[in-house]
Write an enzyme that holds these catalytic residues in place. Structure first.
Site, PDB file in Angstrom:
ATOM      1  N   LYS A   1       6.633  -1.578  -7.789  1.00  0.00           N
ATOM      2  CA  LYS A   1       7.989  -1.766  -9.022  1.00  0.00           C
ATOM      3  C   LYS A   1       9.056  -2.756  -8.180  1.00  0.00           C
ATOM      4  CE  LYS A   1       5.643   1.734 -10.601  1.00  0.00           C
ATOM      5  NZ  LYS A   1       4.206   1.117 -11.542  1.00  0.00           N
TER       6      LYS A   1
ATOM      7  N   ASP B   1       9.710  10.611  -3.547  1.00  0.00           N
ATOM      8  CA  ASP B   1       9.775   9.862  -3.642  1.00  0.00           C
ATOM      9  C   ASP B   1      11.228   8.918  -4.915  1.00  0.00           C
ATOM     10  OD1 ASP B   1       8.679   7.488  -5.792  1.00  0.00           O
ATOM     11  OD2 ASP B   1       7.329   9.043  -6.297  1.00  0.00           O
TER      12      ASP B   1
ATOM     13  N   ARG C   1      -8.294  -2.673  10.648  1.00  0.00           N
ATOM     14  CA  ARG C   1      -7.342  -1.115   9.750  1.00  0.00           C
ATOM     15  C   ARG C   1      -6.408  -0.668  10.325  1.00  0.00           C
ATOM     16  NH1 ARG C   1     -11.718   1.975  10.351  1.00  0.00           N
ATOM     17  NH2 ARG C   1     -11.078   3.149  11.604  1.00  0.00           N
TER      18      ARG C   1
ATOM     19  N   TYR D   1       6.604  11.788 -12.273  1.00  0.00           N
ATOM     20  CA  TYR D   1       5.517  11.607 -12.551  1.00  0.00           C
ATOM     21  C   TYR D   1       4.710  12.334 -12.397  1.00  0.00           C
ATOM     22  CZ  TYR D   1       2.065   7.324 -12.027  1.00  0.00           C
ATOM     23  OH  TYR D   1       1.424   6.012 -12.740  1.00  0.00           O
TER      24      TYR D   1
END
Ligand SMILES: Cc1ncc(COP(=O)(O)O)c(C=O)c1O
Length: 391
Positions: free
Chosen positions: A207, A182, A55, A109
């Site tokens: 993407k 972003d 983690r 978005y």
């Protein structure tokens, strides 16, 4: 030794030969052991480099993060399980020591808007939207709302608007706020927001960067000031990307600049073909000389290509008309994503911006006839032929 013991221990934790693998393997171990406890203690204390628990960090994630940090020229990064998870980490990191107030671009978005309105606002974060391409409006919003951070996309989804990121970075810095960008649509090939003054850059790795439609992932790439809190969130909350996805993404990124160059060239061809087509009433493409943000694009992109996204309004189209057009596509894939090697078509009103009220969509310019294309690496003539037969 008993068969039960041998089955568990034989072959594992062996000292490896000095050979260095030429690419980074997939390390699935959830914990790491050392010959001496003192070394494990030093790793926990971050006095020496190393791994103790997955983690916190894994060798595969570490390698991917180094690769992505290099592309954006940041101080460090955290690979996460999705682009949305990366946005959540970035927002938390930006607001930790600041006023719980966000000024966000209104062209953004749909899921990002949902995160702000449905998850952050109920937790007491104030959210205000602004036209990010209107410099005076952004200055006024910062003055009025005194945000802890400003959130924008380098190229907006789906209308491909480009705000003056460099000037907004100056304003946010002067106000003591952080700027989160972003940059999923722009990618580091077109623009490096940290070099323009942003503090935290987010990508959906799903993407262009991974690029093959087989990974869900995200990354936050940070400046030096925010890196400790970004890493601390990663270590404590555990939003990290799993080793298989890290491996696939790292492999994809190796060819990302090549793919992206080709996709951008194809997109330029598609945009000019669509602009001349009688069935199209408007094309949205950052390389268009008539683009509403042409001056900003000229300054920020400075000779770089203009991206692989092209949106357009189908003339006089209703939702049914768009469905018929999209159903006729044979090569172009109808799917809710972007950035893959194959060309993709999406209907924003039905998918990325589905949750917005129709009136809100209209106000933002997302009409019923709007189609968004993510142009792939196929031969441009085949993409154009598919569009032609669908009209
Ligand atoms: C601009 C942008 N940012 C973030 C995301 C979210 O990425 P993910 O689906 O990997 O969570 C998307 C997804 O489409 C996007 O288009």
């Amino acid at each position: 030794m008993n068969i039960h013991t041998k089955a568990v221990h034989a072959g594992d934790r062996k000292k490896q030969p000095a050979a260095i693998p030429s690419t980074t393997p997939i390390y699935t171990a959830s914990s790491f052991s050392y010959a001496e406890m003192a070394d494990l203690d030093k790793v926990f204390a971050e006095e020496i480099d190393g791994y103790c628990y997955s983690r916190y960090d894994t060798p595969t994630a570490h390698a991917l993060e180094e690769q992505l940090t290099a592309l954006e020229e940041g101080a460090g990064s955290l690979a996460t399980s999705s682009g949305m998870s990366a946005l959540q980490v970035a927002l938390q990191a930006a607001l930790t020591d600041r006023r719980r107030s966000v000024v966000a671009a209104n062209a953004i978005y749909g899921a990002t808007m949902r995160m702000l309105n449905s998850l952050l606002e109920p937790m007491g974060v104030e959210v205000n939207y602004v036209d990010i391409c209107d410099e005076a409006a952004v200055a006024k919003a910062i003055e009025e709302h005194k945000p802890g951070c400003v959130l924008m996309e380098s190229i907006s989804n789906p209308l491909l608007r480009v705000g003056p990121l460099d000037r907004i970075a100056d304003m946010t810095r002067a106000a003591g706020a952080a700027l989160i960008v972003d940059s999923t649509f722009a990618t580091p090939l077109l623009m490096q927001p940290l070099k323009l003054g942003a503090n935290l850059v987010v990508h959906s790795l799903t993407k262009f960067l991974a690029g093959h439609g087989d990974v869900l992932g995200g990354v936050v790439i940070s400046d030096a000031a925010h890196l400790p809190i970004v890493r601390a969130i990663g270590k404590t909350s555990g939003p990290g990307l799993g080793p298989f996805e890290c491996y696939l993404t790292m492999r994809g990124v190796k060819t990302f600049p090549l793919r992206m160059e080709r996709q951008c060239a194809n997109a330029a061809a598609v945009a000019s073909w669509l602009a001349a087509h009688p069935g199209v009433s408007r094309v949205y493409y950052p390389g268009d000389a008539q683009h509403a943000d042409a001056a900003t694009i000229g300054r920020l992109f400075a000779g770089k290509p203009h991206g692989a996204m092209v949106s357009f309004d189908l003339k006089d189209a209703t939702r049914e008309g768009v469905f018929r057009f999209m159903d006729r596509l044979k090569l172009i894939v109808r799917a809710t994503t972007l950035g893959d090697v194959h060309t993709l078509a999406l209907y924003p009103a039905m998918s990325s911006h589905r949750d917005l009220a129709p009136k809100q969509r209209q106000r933002l310019g997302i009409g019923d006839g709007l189609i968004r294309l993510s142009v792939g690496i196929e031969a441009a003539e085949d993409i154009l032929a598919d569009l032609a037969q669908a009209f």
